[in-house]
Structures are given as structure tokens and as C-alpha cells.
Design a protein around this motif. Structure first.
Motif, PDB file in Angstrom:
ATOM      1  N   ALA A 141       0.835  -1.200   0.000  1.00  0.00           N
ATOM      2  CA  ALA A 141       0.000   0.000   0.000  1.00  0.00           C
ATOM      3  C   ALA A 141       0.871   1.252   0.000  1.00  0.00           C
ATOM      4  CB  ALA A 141      -0.907   0.007   1.218  1.00  0.00           C
ATOM      5  N   LEU A 142       0.373   2.289  -0.634  1.00  0.00           N
ATOM      6  CA  LEU A 142       1.061   3.582  -0.630  1.00  0.00           C
ATOM      7  C   LEU A 142       0.461   4.424   0.487  1.00  0.00           C
ATOM      8  CD1 LEU A 142       1.100   4.403  -4.445  1.00  0.00           C
ATOM      9  CD2 LEU A 142       3.084   3.871  -3.022  1.00  0.00           C
ATOM     10  N   PHE A 143       1.312   5.128   1.198  1.00  0.00           N
ATOM     11  CA  PHE A 143       0.800   6.007   2.251  1.00  0.00           C
ATOM     12  C   PHE A 143       1.644   7.257   2.365  1.00  0.00           C
ATOM     13  CE2 PHE A 143       3.806   3.136   4.323  1.00  0.00           C
ATOM     14  CZ  PHE A 143       4.557   3.993   5.120  1.00  0.00           C
ATOM     15  N   LYS A 144       1.047   8.254   3.009  1.00  0.00           N
ATOM     16  CA  LYS A 144       1.689   9.562   3.101  1.00  0.00           C
ATOM     17  C   LYS A 144       1.880   9.948   4.556  1.00  0.00           C
ATOM     18  CE  LYS A 144      -0.306  13.619   1.775  1.00  0.00           C
ATOM     19  NZ  LYS A 144      -1.114  14.473   0.870  1.00  0.00           N
ATOM     20  N   LEU A 145       2.988  10.627   4.856  1.00  0.00           N
ATOM     21  CA  LEU A 145       3.207  11.162   6.197  1.00  0.00           C
ATOM     22  C   LEU A 145       2.723  12.606   6.253  1.00  0.00           C
ATOM     23  CD1 LEU A 145       6.777   9.970   7.208  1.00  0.00           C
ATOM     24  CD2 LEU A 145       4.564   8.882   7.616  1.00  0.00           C
ATOM     25  N   LYS A 146       2.634  13.137   7.479  1.00  0.00           N
ATOM     26  CA  LYS A 146       2.188  14.525   7.643  1.00  0.00           C
ATOM     27  C   LYS A 146       3.065  15.501   6.866  1.00  0.00           C
ATOM     28  CE  LYS A 146      -0.087  14.234  12.100  1.00  0.00           C
ATOM     29  NZ  LYS A 146       0.513  13.670  13.297  1.00  0.00           N
TER      30      LYS A 146
ATOM     31  N   PHE B 220       5.348   6.790   0.864  1.00  0.00           N
ATOM     32  CA  PHE B 220       6.062   5.528   1.068  1.00  0.00           C
ATOM     33  C   PHE B 220       5.223   4.354   0.575  1.00  0.00           C
ATOM     34  CE2 PHE B 220       7.592   8.493   4.130  1.00  0.00           C
ATOM     35  CZ  PHE B 220       8.946   8.213   4.303  1.00  0.00           C
ATOM     36  N   GLN B 221       5.908   3.250   0.312  1.00  0.00           N
ATOM     37  CA  GLN B 221       5.215   2.006   0.017  1.00  0.00           C
ATOM     38  C   GLN B 221       5.574   0.988   1.091  1.00  0.00           C
ATOM     39  OE1 GLN B 221       5.928   0.207  -3.881  1.00  0.00           O
ATOM     40  NE2 GLN B 221       3.780  -0.466  -3.795  1.00  0.00           N
ATOM     41  N   LYS B 222       4.539   0.328   1.593  1.00  0.00           N
ATOM     42  CA  LYS B 222       4.757  -0.664   2.652  1.00  0.00           C
ATOM     43  C   LYS B 222       5.331  -1.947   2.064  1.00  0.00           C
ATOM     44  CE  LYS B 222       2.223  -3.404   6.054  1.00  0.00           C
ATOM     45  NZ  LYS B 222       0.887  -3.701   6.611  1.00  0.00           N
ATOM     46  N   GLU B 223       6.371  -2.465   2.709  1.00  0.00           N
ATOM     47  CA  GLU B 223       6.955  -3.745   2.299  1.00  0.00           C
ATOM     48  C   GLU B 223       6.802  -4.742   3.450  1.00  0.00           C
ATOM     49  OE1 GLU B 223       8.284  -4.233  -0.747  1.00  0.00           O
ATOM     50  OE2 GLU B 223       8.280  -2.160  -1.480  1.00  0.00           O
TER      51      GLU B 223
ATOM     52  N   CYS C  17       9.589   0.065   4.783  1.00  0.00           N
ATOM     53  CA  CYS C  17       8.810   0.865   3.846  1.00  0.00           C
ATOM     54  C   CYS C  17       9.798   1.645   2.986  1.00  0.00           C
ATOM     55  CB  CYS C  17       7.906   1.850   4.575  1.00  0.00           C
ATOM     56  SG  CYS C  17       6.719   1.033   5.669  1.00  0.00           S
ATOM     57  N   VAL C  18       9.463   1.800   1.716  1.00  0.00           N
ATOM     58  CA  VAL C  18      10.369   2.475   0.799  1.00  0.00           C
ATOM     59  C   VAL C  18       9.809   3.843   0.443  1.00  0.00           C
ATOM     60  CG1 VAL C  18      11.480   2.354  -1.468  1.00  0.00           C
ATOM     61  CG2 VAL C  18      11.131   0.269  -0.120  1.00  0.00           C
ATOM     62  N   GLU C  19      10.612   4.873   0.618  1.00  0.00           N
ATOM     63  CA  GLU C  19      10.179   6.207   0.200  1.00  0.00           C
ATOM     64  C   GLU C  19      10.168   6.237  -1.316  1.00  0.00           C
ATOM     65  OE1 GLU C  19      11.066  10.961   0.848  1.00  0.00           O
ATOM     66  OE2 GLU C  19      12.675   9.511   1.262  1.00  0.00           O
ATOM     67  N   VAL C  20       9.033   6.619  -1.882  1.00  0.00           N
ATOM     68  CA  VAL C  20       8.853   6.494  -3.329  1.00  0.00           C
ATOM     69  C   VAL C  20       9.833   7.396  -4.094  1.00  0.00           C
ATOM     70  CG1 VAL C  20       7.205   6.871  -5.210  1.00  0.00           C
ATOM     71  CG2 VAL C  20       6.474   5.713  -3.123  1.00  0.00           C
ATOM     72  N   SER C  21      10.021   8.628  -3.659  1.00  0.00           N
ATOM     73  CA  SER C  21      10.845   9.544  -4.442  1.00  0.00           C
ATOM     74  C   SER C  21      12.330   9.197  -4.393  1.00  0.00           C
ATOM     75  CB  SER C  21      10.621  10.982  -3.986  1.00  0.00           C
ATOM     76  OG  SER C  21      11.047  11.103  -2.650  1.00  0.00           O
TER      77      SER C  21
ATOM     78  N   VAL D  92      15.078   3.066   2.082  1.00  0.00           N
ATOM     79  CA  VAL D  92      14.317   2.177   2.966  1.00  0.00           C
ATOM     80  C   VAL D  92      14.242   2.771   4.373  1.00  0.00           C
ATOM     81  CG1 VAL D  92      14.323  -0.092   4.078  1.00  0.00           C
ATOM     82  CG2 VAL D  92      14.918   0.120   1.653  1.00  0.00           C
ATOM     83  N   TYR D  93      13.043   2.738   4.948  1.00  0.00           N
ATOM     84  CA  TYR D  93      12.833   3.196   6.323  1.00  0.00           C
ATOM     85  C   TYR D  93      12.114   2.109   7.102  1.00  0.00           C
ATOM     86  CZ  TYR D  93      13.917   7.919   4.700  1.00  0.00           C
ATOM     87  OH  TYR D  93      14.540   9.021   4.181  1.00  0.00           O
ATOM     88  N   LEU D  94      12.313   2.096   8.406  1.00  0.00           N
ATOM     89  CA  LEU D  94      11.592   1.131   9.243  1.00  0.00           C
ATOM     90  C   LEU D  94      10.512   1.880  10.042  1.00  0.00           C
ATOM     91  CD1 LEU D  94      14.556  -1.045  10.481  1.00  0.00           C
ATOM     92  CD2 LEU D  94      12.856  -1.605   8.736  1.00  0.00           C
ATOM     93  N   PHE D  95       9.297   1.357   9.990  1.00  0.00           N
ATOM     94  CA  PHE D  95       8.169   2.009  10.661  1.00  0.00           C
ATOM     95  C   PHE D  95       7.641   1.155  11.804  1.00  0.00           C
ATOM     96  CE2 PHE D  95       6.628   5.763   8.365  1.00  0.00           C
ATOM     97  CZ  PHE D  95       7.503   5.763   7.289  1.00  0.00           C
ATOM     98  N   SER D  96       7.283   1.817  12.879  1.00  0.00           N
ATOM     99  CA  SER D  96       6.592   1.132  13.977  1.00  0.00           C
ATOM    100  C   SER D  96       5.238   0.659  13.461  1.00  0.00           C
ATOM    101  CB  SER D  96       6.391   2.108  15.131  1.00  0.00           C
ATOM    102  OG  SER D  96       5.272   1.727  15.895  1.00  0.00           O
ATOM    103  N   PRO D  97       4.767  -0.534  13.904  1.00  0.00           N
ATOM    104  CA  PRO D  97       3.460  -1.017  13.453  1.00  0.00           C
ATOM    105  C   PRO D  97       2.326  -0.046  13.788  1.00  0.00           C
ATOM    106  CG  PRO D  97       4.396  -2.489  15.125  1.00  0.00           C
ATOM    107  CD  PRO D  97       5.446  -1.503  14.777  1.00  0.00           C
ATOM    108  N   VAL D  98       2.489   0.777  14.822  1.00  0.00           N
ATOM    109  CA  VAL D  98       1.396   1.673  15.199  1.00  0.00           C
ATOM    110  C   VAL D  98       1.614   3.128  14.740  1.00  0.00           C
ATOM    111  CG1 VAL D  98       0.609   0.271  17.137  1.00  0.00           C
ATOM    112  CG2 VAL D  98       2.356   2.009  17.512  1.00  0.00           C
ATOM    113  N   ALA D  99       2.565   3.343  13.851  1.00  0.00           N
ATOM    114  CA  ALA D  99       2.750   4.686  13.283  1.00  0.00           C
ATOM    115  C   ALA D  99       1.495   5.060  12.496  1.00  0.00           C
ATOM    116  CB  ALA D  99       3.964   4.708  12.373  1.00  0.00           C
ATOM    117  N   GLU D 100       1.008   6.278  12.693  1.00  0.00           N
ATOM    118  CA  GLU D 100      -0.205   6.726  12.006  1.00  0.00           C
ATOM    119  C   GLU D 100       0.142   7.385  10.691  1.00  0.00           C
ATOM    120  OE1 GLU D 100      -2.662   9.286  14.274  1.00  0.00           O
ATOM    121  OE2 GLU D 100      -3.824   7.588  15.013  1.00  0.00           O
ATOM    122  N   VAL D 101      -0.483   6.892   9.637  1.00  0.00           N
ATOM    123  CA  VAL D 101      -0.197   7.432   8.314  1.00  0.00           C
ATOM    124  C   VAL D 101      -1.497   7.627   7.554  1.00  0.00           C
ATOM    125  CG1 VAL D 101       2.059   6.288   8.240  1.00  0.00           C
ATOM    126  CG2 VAL D 101       0.066   5.127   7.309  1.00  0.00           C
TER     127      VAL D 101
END
Ligand code: ZN
Length: 195
Positions: free
Chosen positions: A149-154, A159-162, A171-175, A179-188
């Protein structure tokens, strides 16, 4: 915070001579305690956008840091036994006033009795506190997103979820393809795949 809790928190602010600040949202933390130094006294800040229960739990968490600092100065670990005992003790008056709904009370009790749970970001506790957040339409936690899934930060970055790596999601920043690591409860914010 819940209205019944406010008088006691007000007393603590006076009693401990603490500068208590409502802060802007910080994604990295809910609250913060700073010990006195130079001419500055105790300082606590709590994010403004927490729901009333999360705001109160965070406030008590930070006051437990303050109290632990008063008793032990720098000699106690930030979330060690001394802090934990103070957190437990300082939570009691709010339990006695029945400030929390039963599910939140249960999650806090579990958290307080689990010797391994010590950080500011216990996932189970956070999940039950989050149930009381006002519903934000397109906001979702990373763990609830479908794969790829694609998601956006504030801040607007997309990013795309892997896959999940241990406790976090890759998660990979599209632009930038970084690669970034996200907490499972990060709100996006979920992005519609057809956009
Ligand atoms: Zn803490």
C-alpha cells in the motif's frame, strides 16, 4: 484530560514546582520530562493531540520520572524499578476515582505488572488508549495497511509498505527509493492506489 483527574494533576504541578507545558505533536514521543539544571526547575511537556486517557497516562508517566529524579537524582535508570514503583503508586488515585474505562484500566494494570514492559511506548497499552481517539477518516496505522500500500506522512512524503522485519515494517520512500523502518502503530494517511 478527564475532568476528575485535573485537580490532582494541578496539585502536583504546584507541589513539585513543575513547569507543565502542552506541546505540539511530536511523532517520536507523547511526552517528555526534563530534570532541573542551572536555574531551570522540573519541566514536563505532553502532546496536545492525545485523547484524554492517553494524555493522563502520559502525564502520570512523566510525573513518575520527576518523582524518581527527586528521590534518586541521576542514580535511577529512566524506566527502572524505582520509576516503575512510582508510576504504579501515582496511578492509584486515578484508579480509585474510576477515571478510566474498564478496558483502559485493564491495559494499564497489565502494563504495570509486566516487568518487561517499561518503555514509553508499550504497544498493547498504546493500542487500547488509541481506541478512544476521535476517528480520523483516512488515518490508519502501518500494521493495518495491506501489503504494497502507498501512504503519506504529515510532512507529505510518500512511502510504500513492504514486509515486516522483526518488530517493524520496511517501507520504501517512493521519491528516493530509500528504505525506512516504521513502527506497526505509526499513524499514516492511506493513499488511493488509483491516484
Ligand atoms: Zn519515560
Amino acid at each position: 484530560m478527564p475532568a476528575e483527574a485535573a485537580p490532582l494533576i494541578g496539585k502536583w504541578i504546584d507541589y513539585f514546582k513543575c513547569e507543565f507545558k502542552i506541546s505540539r505533536n511530536r511523532n517520536s514521543k507523547f511526552g517528555d520530562y526534563r530534570a532541573p539544571y542551572d536555574s531551570k526547575g522540573h519541566r514536563i511537556s505532553v502532546n496536545f493531540d492525545l485523547n484524554p486517557y492517553a494524555f493522563l497516562v502520559t502525564t502520570v508517566h512523566e510525573f513518575a520520572h520527576l518523582h524518581t529524579w527527586n528521590e534518586h537524582k541521576g542514580r535511577a535508570k529512566p524506566h527502572g524499578t524505582e520509576w516503575k514503583n512510582n508510576f504504579k503508586k501515582m496511578m492509584q488515585p486515578f484508579f480509585e476515582k474510576n477515571v478510566f474505562p474498564p478496558d483502559v484500566k485493564q491495559a494499564i494494570t497489565r502494563y504495570l505488572n509486566n516487568p518487561a514492559a517499561s518503555s514509553c511506548s508499550d504497544l498493547n497499552l498504546y493500542r487500547s488508549l488509541r481506541l478512544y481517539d476521535p476517528v480520523k477518516e483516512s488515518m490508519v496505522t502501518v500494521e493495518k495497511l495491506p501489503g504494497k500500500a502507498l501512504f503519506k506522512l504529515k510532512d507529505g512524503r510518500v512511502f510504500q509498505k513492504e514486509e515486516k522485519l522483526r518488530k517493524r515494517y520496511k517501507c520504501v520512500e517512493v521519491s528516493s527509493r530509500r528504505v525506512y523502518l516504521f513502527s506497526p502503530v505509526a499513524e499514516v494517511e492511506v493513499l488511493n492506489q488509483n491516484n
